[in-house]
Motif scaffolding. Structure first.
Motif, short mmCIF file in Angstrom:
data_model
loop_
_atom_site.label_atom_id
_atom_site.label_comp_id
_atom_site.label_asym_id
_atom_site.label_seq_id
_atom_site.Cartn_x
_atom_site.Cartn_y
_atom_site.Cartn_z
N LYS A 195 -0.19 3.84 7.05
CA LYS A 195 -1.63 4.08 6.87
C LYS A 195 -1.94 5.56 6.71
N THR A 196 -1.08 6.40 7.31
CA THR A 196 -1.38 7.84 7.34
C THR A 196 -0.43 8.62 6.43
N MET A 197 0.41 7.91 5.68
CA MET A 197 1.49 8.59 4.96
C MET A 197 0.97 9.35 3.73
N TYR A 198 1.35 10.62 3.67
CA TYR A 198 0.95 11.53 2.58
C TYR A 198 1.45 10.99 1.23
N ARG A 199 0.57 10.89 0.28
CA ARG A 199 0.86 10.47 -1.09
C ARG A 199 1.38 9.04 -1.23
N LYS A 200 1.18 8.20 -0.21
CA LYS A 200 1.66 6.82 -0.34
C LYS A 200 0.88 6.10 -1.44
N ASP A 201 1.60 5.38 -2.28
CA ASP A 201 1.03 4.58 -3.37
C ASP A 201 0.31 5.41 -4.43
N ALA A 215 6.84 9.27 -9.89
CA ALA A 215 7.08 8.08 -9.05
C ALA A 215 5.99 7.97 -8.00
N LYS A 216 5.98 6.82 -7.32
CA LYS A 216 5.06 6.71 -6.18
C LYS A 216 5.85 6.28 -4.95
N ILE A 217 5.41 6.81 -3.79
CA ILE A 217 6.05 6.45 -2.53
C ILE A 217 5.61 5.03 -2.18
N ILE A 218 6.59 4.15 -1.95
CA ILE A 218 6.20 2.79 -1.56
C ILE A 218 6.57 2.50 -0.09
N GLY A 219 7.23 3.44 0.56
CA GLY A 219 7.53 3.26 1.98
C GLY A 219 8.87 3.86 2.35
N ILE A 220 9.41 3.38 3.47
CA ILE A 220 10.74 3.83 3.91
C ILE A 220 11.62 2.59 4.08
N ASP A 221 12.93 2.79 4.04
CA ASP A 221 13.82 1.63 4.27
C ASP A 221 14.14 1.50 5.75
N LYS A 227 11.47 5.62 0.00
CA LYS A 227 11.59 4.74 -1.17
C LYS A 227 10.56 5.15 -2.22
N LEU A 228 11.06 5.49 -3.40
CA LEU A 228 10.19 5.88 -4.51
C LEU A 228 10.32 4.87 -5.64
N GLN A 229 9.16 4.44 -6.15
CA GLN A 229 9.18 3.52 -7.29
C GLN A 229 8.84 4.27 -8.57
N LEU A 230 9.68 4.12 -9.57
CA LEU A 230 9.47 4.80 -10.85
C LEU A 230 8.55 3.98 -11.74
N ARG A 236 14.14 4.04 -6.15
CA ARG A 236 15.18 4.97 -5.70
C ARG A 236 14.98 5.27 -4.21
N VAL A 237 16.09 5.46 -3.51
CA VAL A 237 16.03 5.69 -2.06
C VAL A 237 16.67 7.03 -1.74
N TYR A 238 15.99 7.85 -0.95
CA TYR A 238 16.46 9.22 -0.70
C TYR A 238 16.54 9.55 0.78
N GLN A 239 17.57 10.33 1.12
CA GLN A 239 17.66 10.96 2.44
C GLN A 239 16.92 12.29 2.36
N MET A 240 16.68 12.89 3.53
CA MET A 240 16.09 14.23 3.55
C MET A 240 16.96 15.18 2.73
N GLN A 241 16.39 16.11 2.09
CA GLN A 241 17.07 17.13 1.28
C GLN A 241 17.51 16.64 -0.09
N GLU A 242 17.48 15.33 -0.33
CA GLU A 242 17.91 14.83 -1.64
C GLU A 242 16.78 14.82 -2.65
N VAL A 243 15.54 14.93 -2.16
CA VAL A 243 14.39 14.87 -3.07
C VAL A 243 13.33 15.87 -2.62
N LYS A 244 12.63 16.42 -3.60
CA LYS A 244 11.54 17.38 -3.30
C LYS A 244 10.24 16.87 -3.85
N TYR A 245 9.15 17.15 -3.14
CA TYR A 245 7.81 16.89 -3.67
C TYR A 245 7.49 18.03 -4.62
N CYS A 246 6.95 17.72 -5.80
CA CYS A 246 6.60 18.83 -6.72
C CYS A 246 5.14 19.20 -6.49
#
Ligand code: BTN
Length: 246
Positions: A195-201, A215-221, A227-230, A236-246
């Motif tokens: 509910k409070t997640m930055y840039r969700k959806d 992409a849009k953030i659809i949640g976490i696994d 979890k990012l949906q293209l 696509r699923v990312y750990q910390m440091q593998e993806v950056k917010y632009c």
């Protein structure tokens, strides 16, 4: 040692290198109760995520570390991030500040960071035996370096709250959300986090090792990866440091 709720054993310091370091030494040297907290007015070598440092002016901000014994399975460790960031989010909401949690655990107001959280765990077998939850919340800070996109409670609300009053709220909510975690109320925690997640959806640009993409953030696994949906619907699923917010 496995108390469910926090016992408010508070250690007030004038200065320390890092409250997380102090808490780690305390854990090694003595028996501490669940909820033991180290607060300081001045932190000389505050540590942040990814080996960064955390700078904060003396006396103006909330700087503390809480020791807890969650006894949760290692795979649920991400829920500590959820409990801690929700505690900050709720405290700010009570002050009339609408914040968002930027995965994994930064708290933002708009595009400005107001709080950083550094959680350090000690595993025993498959369980999280103890965790140090380190929190740096900007309370009365008014001058941030130009290159830092940061804000504080004072800048957002034009008030100068007492740092200890803010602490009491955060601590009570941390205890509350940790209690949910220890009672395995994962669904409730996740629902509030989403509910409070930055840039969700929302559609935004992100950058990984291969380049920039929309992409849009659809949640976490189940282990807290983002979890990012293209646009192609690929996820696509990312750990910390593998993806950056632009
Ligand atoms: C981050 O956003 O990079 C996390 C910052 C965490 C800072 C807090 S301040 C209290 C505790 N002690 C530390 O040395 N770090 C955390």
């Amino acid at each position: 040692m496995n108390h469910k709720r926090f016992q408010p054993c508070l250690i007030h310091l004038n200065a320390v290198d890092s409250t997380n370091n102090y808490a780690a030494n305390l854990l090694k040297e003595t028996n501490v109760v669940n909820g033991t907290t180290i607060l300081t007015k001045r932190q000389e070598k505050g540590r942040g995520q990814r080996g960064n440092s955390w700078h904060t002016s003396p006396d103006k901000n909330l700087i503390f570390s809480t020791i807890t014994f969650p006894q949760i399975e290692g795979q649920a460790v991400f829920y500590l991030n959820i409990a801690a960031s929700l505690a900050i989010h709720k405290t700010l909401e009570d002050l009339g500040i609408q914040a968002h949690i930027k995965w994994p655990n930064d708290v933002y107001v708009g595009d400005k960071k107001i709080c950083g959280i550094l959680i350090e765990n000690q595993l025993q077998g498959s369980k999280v035996a103890s965790a140090i939850i380190g929190i740096g919340l900007n309370v009365n800070e008014e001058d941030f370096p130009e290159d830092l996109s940061a804000t504080s409670i004072t800048l957002e609300k034009g008030i100068v709250p007492d740092v200890m009053d803010v602490f009491e709220q955060v601590y009570a909510y941390l205890d509350f959300y940790m209690d949910h975690l220890m009672n395995s109320n994962f669904d409730l925690l996740l629902r509030r986090y989403y509910k409070t997640m930055y840039r969700k959806d929302e559609w935004h640009n992100y950058k990984d090792a291969e380049g920039t993409f929309k992409a849009k953030i659809i949640g976490i696994d189940e282990i807290g990866r983002l979890k990012l949906q293209l646009e192609t619907n690929q996820v696509r699923v990312y750990q910390m440091q593998e993806v950056k917010y632009c």
